[in-house]
Design a protein around this motif. Structure first.
Motif, PDB file in Angstrom:
ATOM      1  N   TRP A 592      31.262  39.821  37.248  1.00 34.53           N
ATOM      2  CA  TRP A 592      32.695  40.432  37.445  1.00 34.53           C
ATOM      3  C   TRP A 592      32.725  41.693  38.218  1.00 34.53           C
ATOM      4  O   TRP A 592      33.989  42.614  38.756  1.00 34.53           O
ATOM      5  N   ARG A 596      35.503  42.797  42.495  1.00 36.58           N
ATOM      6  CA  ARG A 596      37.000  43.759  41.928  1.00 36.58           C
ATOM      7  C   ARG A 596      35.789  44.123  42.668  1.00 36.58           C
ATOM      8  O   ARG A 596      36.719  46.074  43.315  1.00 36.58           O
ATOM      9  N   ARG A 598      33.010  46.894  43.197  1.00 36.01           N
ATOM     10  CA  ARG A 598      32.492  47.946  42.511  1.00 36.01           C
ATOM     11  C   ARG A 598      31.453  47.650  43.248  1.00 36.01           C
ATOM     12  O   ARG A 598      30.670  46.395  43.066  1.00 36.01           O
TER      13      ARG A 598
END
Length: 757
Positions: A592, A596, A598
């Motif tokens: 996840w 995104r 990150r």
């Protein structure tokens, strides 16, 4: 008619006020009290028992046989009345005879009555009597009725004390003995110190319980609340520890209690019932103490201690009796004595003079202990009745490491204490000199020594001790000192700070080990309905069921470790599928984060804690999927021996140097080595030099221990011939071994010149 609202309690107090103001004899007043309360409750019986010459004497009754008055007597702990007095607890029974403590007294004629409710009459923190009611029909008494009985009991304590009807309850100004005395306790914050005994605060005796003007009493409480909150805000702002830490969070939580509207509301309700401001605060405080006695969960009890600390402060403020030892100032080296302390109260003391603290209560997880550790003040807890055994000004020699304190020592005791303190300081300096020296055995084998941690401040022990890293970072500590669930951002900040301080040294984060004896009120993880919390709903079992909690922690850990290697370990894995589920949850959060954009960790190493013996039977399934294995010897030992480690009857029975535990650990170590999986011990066992030596002798070369144990264990390792030890261990475990190998290993260590001090 039965009580239905707090207003009924006020009606009782109004009538009792007239009784107390009358000039009639004390016996006549008590006779009137039982009539008033019995009528208000609507019960057939109301009785008052008073503590006289060490026994509880029936002093007045409405409903029981009159000839039983001054005749029926019960020892403390005898019958329902004696149980209430002994434990300072409330009993509310719909069938009195079914209670195991029930004791029938034929002279009272009470066989006609089924239901029973009783409350203690408290004077200066001590039960001096019992107020009880009974009904012929079985019924449970409503909370409002019990509240009214407790309020009446407060008024009774004033009446009977003023009449001189009870045994003296004050703590004497001097102990009965002035001879030297050793008092045992619980190790809370390690250290040695000497100083004169100073009591934290004098007892505040409430002389007037019934209010003349309710609104005036309410205004006094509001003013006291404002003043107390200002004091706490000022202290929290002035507290200087340097670098921030969990103690700062403790103070914020403490401030939250000070502003708790529910607490203020309960005090207001007590004033509404007709009590003075002081009596209302004490009334709510008594309720808190009674709840504390019923709480098995130590973390929730610690929060109740914070609330009681605030109640003490509020009571001193409203009564104008502000004189704690802190306000009066410490004039010499001091060992502070208290029943309990709150974190803000400890901060009031001059740190130059405060050398140590002794508590009659206290626990390892109490907020004041976190603050004391940050201040560097040694603390001994659970020193029973120390306020009765020690007088102001007595010289005290405090040795938390030995879990004791000597009061009024002889010159020889002082000399021995000073010699030990000097030796300890020299030993500490010698261990400090080993900081940059690697833990290598005499025959050239490198052992990995890491530290256990749980607070942000603990990480600095890496530099102080020269440890190789943090082998166990207990992430639950942040949850335990918080009043609410820590938000993901706050968790992430802590984990990032820990990794920053550690630098290139590894940190193994253990996911939250809550439940059991580490309950979180805000998550409803209390174990009060579990007969054996240690084997109940806790650790990974909680995390997998409450996966929202674990997902938030996983994201916090993964984001905190951006660009670094993350080592994460799951506690109390019983079967391999639990590890697989936990790892899958982390991997989903890792995906996840990456999805995104990150920055993820450069790598994640997953480990399991072997604490449940069942996992050892499936190591062939588990080991191919883990990056490392850690053995938690504290829980493992009690599970392996079916022995509660908190049970004093069993504490000395099962030894870590028992052949059973050593053979078990050797088998696990052999399997891990064969699979190429690093294995460590991160329990208390590894922090004791002799036990650590035994672990090295069965093939365990990675230990994660308390920072204070690094020096002694490193000194042991550097004096040890590992090859000779392994041969000796194989010999001892291969024959018919004794109950424990402690004596054999100790003798071998002395013979080989191994340093075990």
């Amino acid at each position: 008619m039965p009580l239905s609202a707090a207003a009924s309690a006020r009606e009782i107090l109004v009538r009792l006020h007239d009784v107390m103001a009358a000039r009639s004899p004390a016996q006549a007043k008590l006779n009137q009290v039982v009539q008033i309360v019995g009528e208000a409750i609507g019960g057939e019986v109301c009785s008052i028992y008073l503590l006289r010459e060490g026994v509880l004497e029936l002093y007045a009754t409405r409903g029981l046989a009159e000839e039983a008055v001054h005749v029926t007597k019960l020892a403390m702990g005898e019958g329902l009345v004696g149980t209430i007095a002994k434990n300072s607890e409330i009993l509310n029974l719909d069938e009195a005879a079914s209670h195991p403590a029930f004791a029938y007294r034929p002279e009272t004629g009470e066989e006609r009555y089924h239901s029973f409710a009783g409350v203690p009459v408290i004077r200066r923190e001590r039960a001096v009597g019992v107020l009880a009611v009974q009904h012929a029909e079985p019924r449970a008494y409503a909370d409002v009725e019990i509240e009214a009985l407790q309020t009446v009991a407060m008024v009774l304590s004033e009446l009977i004390a003023n009449a001189g009807l009870i045994d003296g309850g004050d703590v004497p100004s001097r102990p009965q003995s002035t001879a030297p005395m050793r008092i045992m306790g619980l190790k809370l914050v390690d250290g040695m110190a000497s100083g004169c005994a100073v009591f934290h605060q004098p007892r505040i005796v409430i002389e007037h319980t019934v209010a003349e003007d309710t609104e005036a009493e309410r205004r006094r409480v509001y003013a006291a609340f404002d003043k107390m909150r200002e004091q706490i805000d000022r202290m929290a702002a002035q507290a200087e520890f340097g670098g921030g830490g969990e103690h700062d969070e403790v103070l914020q939580t403490y401030k939250m209690f000070a502003y708790d509207e529910g607490w203020a509301r309960r005090i207001n309700e007590a004033i509404d019932s007709g009590l003075t401001a002081e009596a209302a605060i004490e009334r709510v405080q008594q309720r808190t103490r009674q709840r504390m006695r019923q709480i098995d969960d130590p973390l929730l009890a610690d929060r109740m201690h914070d609330l009681e600390d605030l109640a003490n402060r509020l009571l001193r403020t409203v009564s104008g009796q502000m004189g704690t030892a802190a306000q009066m100032g410490l004039r010499q080296d001091t060992i502070l004595i208290a029943r309990n302390l709150g974190p803000a109260e400890l901060l009031e003391y001059d740190r130059r003079r405060l050398k140590g603290v002794i508590l009659e209560e206290g626990s390892l997880t109490a907020h004041v202990i976190i603050v004391a550790r940050a201040m560097g003040v040694p603390v001994l807890g659970r020193a029973r009745d120390i306020r009765r055994q020690v007088a102001e000004g007595d010289l005290l020699l405090l040795d938390v490491g030995e879990a004791n304190v000597f009061a009024r020592p002889t010159p020889a005791m002082e000399e021995a204490f000073e010699a030990k303190l000097l030796l300890k300081q020299k030993r500490k300096a010698a261990f400090a000199a080993l900081r940059d020296v690697p833990p290598v055995t005499a025959d050239g084998h490198r052992v990995t020594l890491m530290v256990n941690a749980g607070l942000r401040d603990d990480v600095h022990a890496l530099d102080v001790t020269g440890a190789d890293g943090i082998g166990l970072f207990r992430t639950e500590f942040q949850f335990l000192v918080s009043a609410t669930l820590p938000q993901r951002e706050r968790q992430q900040r802590l984990y990032r700070d820990v990794l920053d301080v550690a630098g290139q040294r590894p940190v193994v984060f253990r996911t939250v080990d809550i439940g059991g004896d580490k309950a979180l009120p805000y998550l409803n993880t209390s174990a009060e309905d579990e007969e054996n919390p240690a084997m109940g709903w806790r650790a990974l079992r909680v995390a997998l069921e409450r996966d929202g909690l674990m997902k938030a922690q996983a994201r916090a850990l993964l984001e905190a470790a951006a660009g670094r290697t993350l080592n994460v370990m799951f506690p109390m894995v019983s079967e391999p599928w639990e590890f697989d589920e936990a790892k899958a949850l982390f991997e989903a959060q890792r995906a996840w984060i990456a999805g995104r954009g990150r920055r993820p960790p450069t790598g994640v190493r997953y480990g399991a804690m072997l604490e449940v013996p069942a996992l050892a039977e499936q190591l062939d399934v588990l080991l191919p999927n883990v990056d490392f294995l850690s053995i938690g010897t504290n829980d493992l030992t009690q599970f392996l021996f079916a022995a509660d480690r908190a049970n004093p009857k069993l504490a000395e029975r099962y030894d870590w140097l028992s052949p059973s535990i050593l053979r078990f650990l050797r088998r696990v170590a052999d399997q891990a080595h064969a699979a190429g999986v690093p294995i460590a011990v991160c329990g208390e066992m590894g922090g004791r030099p002799l036990e650590a030596m035994a672990l090295i002798g069965i093939g365990i070369d990675r230990l994660s221990i308390t920072p204070a144990a690094i020096g002694p264990v490193k000194a042991m390792i550097r004096s040890l011939d590992r090859r000779a030890l392994r041969a000796r261990m194989a010999e001892l475990l291969g024959t018919a071994p004794p109950r424990t190998l402690r004596a054999d290993l100790g003798a071998w260590a002395v013979e080989q010149g191994v340093e075990l001090a």
